[in-house]
Each structure stands twice: as C-alpha cells, then as structure tokens.
Design an enzyme around this catalytic site. Structure first.
Site, PDB file in Angstrom:
ATOM      1  N   GLU A 465      48.484  69.987  52.320  1.00  0.00           N
ATOM      2  CA  GLU A 465      48.026  71.238  52.907  1.00  0.00           C
ATOM      3  C   GLU A 465      46.533  71.137  53.237  1.00  0.00           C
ATOM      4  OE1 GLU A 465      50.015  74.498  51.350  1.00  0.00           O
ATOM      5  OE2 GLU A 465      49.006  75.946  52.601  1.00  0.00           O
ATOM      6  N   GLU A 744      46.372  77.966  41.273  1.00  0.00           N
ATOM      7  CA  GLU A 744      46.813  78.775  42.407  1.00  0.00           C
ATOM      8  C   GLU A 744      47.553  80.028  41.947  1.00  0.00           C
ATOM      9  OE1 GLU A 744      49.644  76.715  44.873  1.00  0.00           O
ATOM     10  OE2 GLU A 744      49.284  78.070  46.561  1.00  0.00           O
TER      11      GLU A 744
END
Ligand code: RAM
Length: 890
Positions: A465, A744
């Site tokens: 990502e 996260e």
C-alpha cells in the site's frame, strides 16, 4: 548580539531553489528577558552587486521574510546577511553571511536530454537496474562544478567511483505525468584532471516499479535519466556535460529492485571500477534519447529521505529448523522502516534470502500474511572471498524482525543492522512525563511518524500500500508538527494536491494520485478535506502564509466542488450517492459496536460536519489573506451547512443521528450546535463513554478530536481517563502488549483473538497517534495560539488534575526553543520551569495557584518585573510573560 540560524526556504544555504522570491528566516539570541526584534535589515548581494538592501524595516518579523530585490536569475548565487534592532532600539551586529543559489529557472537552461535504456520489465515482471556511464575530459583547472540531475525512477550517481550526495530515493515521488523534482550537487571536489566518469544507476522506484497492490509501470515502462554537469573553469570558460546519445549502459548486479517487492543482488556480477576512468565499456550499449517536453522540472522542495540511524539486534538470532535448512530470526527491538545492512563471508554463488516482518507468529516465525502481495524479500548472492556487505539500493521494508535463510554457518547479531530511512525532517519536540506507558506511547508515535514520512505522508510502510492517504495525514498532522519540522515536507505535498485535483475540484483519497484510485475522483469527507486542514495547520504552526496564498485557488475549487455535489448543503447526501458517487470511508476502523469497518456513524453526517469545518477553514484562510468578501461568503456557507446539519441530524434533545461518540465529537468540535444543545450532546457523549466502561469507540475520523472536545467542554478528567485506559480499545492496550509503533487498528492484536484480519492489519499506521498533540498541549502545557501563527504567542496551560508528578516538553518554534517543565509533589506544591523564545510572549496558567504565594526564581510574583498579572481563572493564576527563562514555584 547578532542573528543566527539563517535559513532560506527553510534550509541552510540551499543549492538549487526555484522560488523567485525566496523566504528568509533567522533567530535572535535569548540574551535577556523580554528580548525582541523591533526592526531588521537584510542585505543581499551577488558578484559584488547589491541585489537588495531592505533598509531598516520596522517589524518584529523574523520568519517568512520575502526577498524583494532585483530579479533572480538561473544559477545565481546570492549572499545575504541580516541585523536586527532590539526592544530598546539598539542595533545588533550583522549575522554571518549565508547564501542561496538558484536552480535552472528556464526549460531552455536544460541542455541534457532525457535518456533511457532498452531494459524493460513487464506489468508484474521486474527488470535489472541499468548502469549508465559517460566519460569526459577535464583539461583545465576547475573553479566549480555542479551536477543538475533527476530521473523518472530513482537514481544513484557517482563521479570517478565516488558517490554524490546522501539522498536515498532521489528524486522523490511526485506525479510524474506532470512534474518531477531535480537535485543539484556541488561536485567540484569529485573532478580530477584528465579523464573523468559520471556514473548513474537507475532504480524503478514509484515511476515504473510496483505501487501499492497494482502492476508495475504505472507512470512509464522503464526508468529515465536527465542530467547535466556544469563545469566552471578557472580561466572563466564554461562547459556542460549533458545526458545525450553518447552515454552507454549495461546491466549489473542489481537484478531487480522494487519498493514493494524487494531487491535481488548478485555480487558476482559486480563491475568494480565501472564508474571510473579507464573502464572498457565496449560491450555496453548506446542509450536512446526521449522527448518529454510536457514534464515540469522543478527544484526539490521537500527534505530528502536519508539514512537516519542504525539499530542493532537486541539479542542473538534464533534458529528455526526446517528439514534441510535453517532460518535465523533477528529481533531489532523496534518496528522500523528502512533496509538492513548484512555482513557475510561465505562461498561464491550462495544466495541468502532476507525476509521481514513487524510481528511474529506464536511459533516464532515471521508473520507476513498482512503484507498481502508485498513480497518484501531481498536476495543476496555472494561473490566469495572477504567479508561482503550488502545494503539494498532501491527498496525499503517495514519490520522489526528479519529472517535470513541460506546463511553460511551460524550467524550472530553482528551480521545485520537495521538502517532507518525517512524524510530528513529535523526533530523539533520532545515529550516526557512521569508515566512510563505514556512515554512509550509517545515513542511509538515518533516511530510511526519516522516510518511513514517517506517522501510523502503514507498510511503504512510494509504491506502493498504505502500511499499518500489524505485522511491519515490530516488526522496526524498536528502531532507531526510537534515531533519534527515538517513545514517543507507538507509544502511539497501541497503541490502534489494541486497536481492531483481533478477539473471538477475533487481531491482524491491518495496524493500523489495513483491510477487505481483514479476512478475514485473524490476522496470523500475527512480524506479530501486534508487539502485544507493540512495547509491550515502548517500555517498556524510555522506561520507559513505562502502555502495559503499559493494554493488558495485549489482550496476554492475544492469548496466549490463540495457545494456543487451537496444536496441542500448535505454532503454525501443519499440522492447523490445513489447516482453512484462515493460517500466516503466513514469513521474508518471505529470500534463502536457496529461491526463495520467504516463504523456506525452515518456517512452523510460525517460528510456534512466536514463540509462545515472546511467552509469555516476557508473563511479563516480568506481572512488571513485579507480577502474579506470571500471570508463573508464562506462564513455564510458555514452557517447554512450548520443549519442543514441541525435540521437533518440533531434532535431537540441534543441526540445526534447514529448516537456514536464520533457523531457527538464532530458536532461539538466543529461548533455545529447551539449552546443548549452542546450541553445535551456532551451529556450523551459522556453517557456513551460511561456505558462502555470508560472506553472510546471512535475511528480515524473521530479520534483526533475526542480528547480535545472533552477538554474544551471542561471534561479533562474524563479525557485523562480515556487516555490512560488500559483495556481495549485504548491507546495503552498496544503499549501494554509490546507495541513499538502505533497500530492501524485498536484491535490489531488482542489476547482473546490474536491477530485481526490479515487483509488489513498494519502495526505501523500513525492515525491513532494523533493523540500526541493533546498530550503535548494538555499534559506538557504547550500550545500555539491560532491568532498568532508560528508560536508568536504561546499558550501554556497544563491540566491540573492528572495523576502525574512531572511532565516536560521542549519545542523548537520558528523563533527558538520553548520549554515547559513542571513537577508537583504530594502536597500540590508546583515547580514550573519555562523558557519563552525571543520576540514571542506567552500566556501561562499556573494550575492550583489561586490563594498561594507564587515565587519566580525566589521572588514573589507581583514584584517580578515584566510579568503581567492577568487575574484568576478557576483555580489558576493567569500571567503574561515575555521571552526569557523562568522558574515558578507555588
Ligand atoms: C486503508 C489505508 C488507510 C485508510 C484507507 C481508507 O487501506 O491503509 O489508512 O485511509 O484504507
């Protein structure tokens, strides 16, 4: 007495800038209490000619002072100095002379042509890195030489075998469809009499390597190079060695190198001496030139990525046996981002596989599932003989653990070290207090910032990502500005926003805009709004007004877009979404019991709240730029959105649709409610927190405002309770479970369930680290005053009733260092050490001081000169203090 730390465009003596009116800054020494600048004079000259003498300018301004002299020319080197007048009208000596040098200002200054090689991989097939060389002669004594260079892809340059500069991942990441940054290096000392060789190795980087989980070649099919070496001889003559058809290339030991996948290096293919004179390049191939005339060449604006520090394994590697080979697991003790340096001695042709992970499986093996399609693996093939050292060139990984397979014999901890890479943003703040868990939280925030400030602010550094997610960055930016000076970092990223904005005005979810998200024109609420929130924060913290001026048209277009796509001032209105439009990511990763990845807060509510917030920011920006008509327009817009918000989402009892913490927090934080409703909404918010047994339930969107909102409405104790909550979801839960970076997800790993869904579970994502700004402000007692950008006026207000014995913050403001260090004993006796930088002043609230005798350096307060008594507020004594060092006791 004279100014020091002179900077131009935020840099000390920058080489190669293309701002036509560069901005100067300097600091003045803290010689005594109350010292401040009242006037300044700048003199700038070039080749003995005065370009600008500002004369005496009556102004306290010592940052963001714009050059107003004769027009600057390509490559012009300008020397400048400054002096100041103090508060008593006394003039200082001139500073030492500083300089800056302009870059290539006109496209026609570029004599080099873009060159490329015949080496191309495929959409999913990597390719070897091309090695390019150009011999040239130096036949006269050299006065100076500069290399102007950039690439589509990444480059490493050398002259005569000596590498140039210390940048990693140059020229950085921009939208290569329209813009690429170039670098300038002084290479005078690299040159020698006779034959010289300019050598360049090209990497794929973001240009043609994998980006996120997409194919390679998003911008172009192979790396390209543009350079020119400009040599000034002693006799006054001048020569350029440009990139052109005469360059030759071949491939070498870097068989592949990809940011996401990793690097394969075969040391047997090394060509020792390839970039030095005398190397026989007859077997090399001629390069091709290419026309790329629509590409903008701009000077580097952001700080480059550099090697920052080196970590060593905290213990000897652990062996995991497979039936016929061993894997060795090293622990660096810290989840970090960068590469490793491997030392190995062994037989020629042996290949070592190097893998990386942030966490381990219960059996001690690497947990790599959450890397998704990122191979994140390097291979090193030995050439044999003496000890070999390998450090990958054009890749990086996010990891704490390193696994070596195929190592000859038994490795020790001496065989690897971790090389930490990130954008070279200078450290500006430190925070420490008497609670070790909060200190670890701060540590984790700092490390997530390091690991995700790589050219652009990214979401995560490890899986496939690593994108410039706009939402994440706006959530974290305020905290980021405390830890490090990120002014230039974000200023450059704003340029990326401008490049990414679509003709409708929409801002995409990731910037630079990458193809796969191209379909998603609009990043949606809280993501796209980063286009306003980020520059506004940079302005407030650094006084950087140019960022507002320059991108004002971008802001306007964006807000117009919001207006055009909202229905009756409701953004992400179902009618609009029904037409196939994107409502936003919601309160991403909230733990509000909805069980949904985007939380249970209605998207049109989030969207409309942010629309209001953005409109109000626009009004503030317009005001600060002196555009009073616009200010009025945006203010009215805010009022209309506010009305619509109330009509649609708020009941008379102050209930807000969705009834989530985030819904209440946004409404309260963005001033969307009337006073009576505020009270009711606050009650509801607290009810929810209590019902969850003092737990938060917010996601990316609500979290950054949660503690601020509670504090703003007098609920500091409650905020403190949430901050120090140890069970999930909370900030300290990961800390108590060994985290060394911010996760996260609140539940990235839990005692009950182990790892969360591997499809999305990064252990290095800074969003929830946004609480750092609150800690600094409320615990450390240090904040800026939005009315006086750049910390001209400092607010110092530590919270009284928190269970700490001491806290200490120091921070480099644009005017110098500010310090707030307090301690208190069991009997509530306080000691507070404070430093206020020159030319600034502070308002300080002395907690629990009402009714007590306050001493400053042993003298009772009323008798201390220059300290202004402003009265009492609650149980705090409020004072105004000018620049200086103070020690208060009460
Ligand atoms: C994830 C990213 C990022 C977030 C988006 C919505 O994939 O990691 O953190 O902003 O989704």
């Amino acid at each position: 007495m004279r100014p020091y730390e002179l900077t131009c465009e935020g840099q000390v003596n920058p080489l190669g800038i293309d701002e036509l009116s560069p901005r100067f800054a300097w600091k003045i020494p803290l010689l005594r209490r109350g010292i401040r600048q009242t006037a300044y004079q700048i003199v700038a000259e070039s080749e003995g000619k005065i370009l600008w003498d500002s004369g005496k300018v009556d102004s306290p301004q010592s940052i963001e002072v714009e050059y107003c002299g004769l027009p600057l020319k390509t490559r012009q080197k300008v020397y400048w100095r400054v002096r100041f007048w103090d508060e008593s009208g006394k003039v200082s000596d001139y500073s030492e002379t500083a300089w800056f040098q302009m870059g290539l200002l006109n496209p026609s200054d570029w004599r080099g042509k873009w060159i490329e090689t015949g080496i191309i991989g495929g959409a999913r097939v990597t390719a070897p890195a091309p090695y390019l060389r150009k011999p040239f002669q130096v036949k006269k004594p050299v006065a100076s030489a500069e290399l102007y260079i950039t690439a589509l892809g990444l480059y490493l340059a050398s002259i005569n075998g000596r590498s140039i500069g210390d940048e990693v991942f140059a020229p950085g990441w921009t939208d290569y469809h329209c813009r690429v940054q170039y670098q300038v290096y002084d290479v005078t000392s690299h040159l020698q009499f006779g034959e010289n060789v300019l050598g360049v190795v090209l990497g794929d980087g973001w240009y043609c390597g994998h980006i996120a989980n997409m194919d390679r070649q998003q911008y172009g099919d192979r790396p390209r190079l543009l350079a020119q070496l400009m040599i000034q001889y002693m006799d006054g003559s001048f020569e350029i060695v440009p990139t052109d058809e005469t360059w030759r290339y071949t491939s070498g030991p870097i068989l592949e190198s990809d940011l996401i996948m990793g690097e394969s290096y075969d040391a047997r293919l090394e060509m020792s001496g390839w970039d030095t004179p005398g190397w026989n390049d007859t077997g090399w191939f001629p390069v091709h030139t290419v026309q790329l005339s629509s590409l903008n060449l701009v000077a580097r604006k952001n700080p480059p990525v550099r090697r920052q520090e080196v970590l060593r394994p905290v213990q000897e590697p652990v062996e995991l046996r497979e039936w016929n080979r061993s894997r060795w697991i090293f622990d660096l003790g810290q989840n970090m981002v960068g590469v490793i340096r491997l030392r190995v001695k062994g037989e020629r042709g042996r290949t070592i596989r190097i893998r990386y992970s942030e966490v381990l499986n219960p059996d001690g093996s690497l947990y790599t599932q959450s890397l998704r399609s990122a191979r994140a693996t390097d291979y090193y093939t030995l050439k044999g003989g003496e000890e070999e050292i390998f450090e990958p060139h054009f890749t990086f990984h996010g990891f704490r653990y390193v696994e070596l397979t195929g190592f000859p014999g038994v490795p020790t901890r001496e065989n690897i070290e971790g090389v930490v890479l990130h954008s070279d943003t200078p450290i500006s703040g430190t925070f420490i207090c008497s609670d070790p868990f909060l200190n670890q939280l701060q540590h984790n925030i700092e490390w997530s910032q390091k690991g995700n400030f790589i050219e652009v602010p990214t979401d995560c550094p490890q899986r496939d990502e690593r994108l410039g997610w706009t939402g994440d960055a706006q959530v974290f930016i305020r905290t980021a500005t405390f830890n490090r000076n990120v002014s230039r970092f974000f200023e450059k990223w704003m340029q990326d926003f401008a490049d990414a904005q679509s003709s409708s005005g929409a801002i995409p979810p990731v910037v630079p805009k990458v193809f796969a998200f191209g379909q998603l024109e609009d990043g949606g609420p809280a993501w796209a709004d980063a286009v306003l929130i980020c520059p506004w924060t940079i302005y407030q913290v650094y006084g950087n007004r140019r960022i507002l001026e320059r991108y004002y048209p971008v802001f306007q277009k964006f807000i117009e877009y919001l207006k055009n796509t909202s229905v009756g001032w409701i953004r992400s209105h179902p009618d609009w979404v029904d037409q196939g439009n994107f409502p936003g990511f919601g309160d991403w990763l909230a733990q509000d019991g909805s069980g949904k990845v985007d939380g249970g807060t209605p998207k049109d509510l989030i969207a409309t709240a942010f629309f209001a917030h953005s409109a109000r920011l626009m009004a503030k920006i317009a005001r600060c730029l002196g555009k009073s008509k616009d200010e009025q327009v945006y203010h009215t817009m805010f009022e209309k959105i506010r009305e619509a918000f109330n009509r649609r989402f708020v009941t008379e009892d102050g209930l807000i649709v969705g009834r989530t913490q985030t819904a209440y927090v946004l409404a309260l934080s963005f001033d969307l409610l009337s006073e009576t409703l505020q009270e009711k909404a606050l009650e509801e918010l607290l009810r929810d927190i209590r019902q969850r047994d003092w737990h938060l339930s917010t996601g990316f969107v609500g979290t950054p405002y949660l503690l601020w909102t509670l504090t703003k409405f007098g609920k500091a104790k409650e905020a403190w309770k949430l901050l120090t909550q140890r069970t999930m979801p909370s900030w300290l839960y990961p800390v108590l479970h060994g985290a060394t970076t911010i996760w996260e997800r609140w539940d990235g790993w839990t005692e009950e369930k182990g790892f969360q869904d591997p499809e999305m579970n990064s252990f290095n994502h800074y969003a929830y680290g946004s609480v750092g700004a609150w800690m600094v402000s409320m615990i450390g007692g240090l904040d800026f005053d939005p009315e006086y950008p750049g910390y001209r006026h400092i607010l110092m207000k530590p919270l009284p009733d928190i269970e700490l014995d001491f806290a200490s913050v120091d921070y480099q403001t644009p005017y110098g260092k500010v310090v707030s260090r307090w301690q208190k004993d069991d009997r509530h006796c306080w000691k507070w050490q404070v430093t206020i930088p020159p030319s600034t002043c502070a308002t300080a609230w002395l907690p629990e001081a009402v009714g007590k005798e306050v001493l400053e350096s042993g003298v009772p307060l009323p008798a201390v000169e220059m300290i202004e008594w402003l009265g009492e507020e609650g149980d705090a004594v409020k004072i105004r203090i000018p620049a200086g060092n103070y020690e208060f006791c009460w």
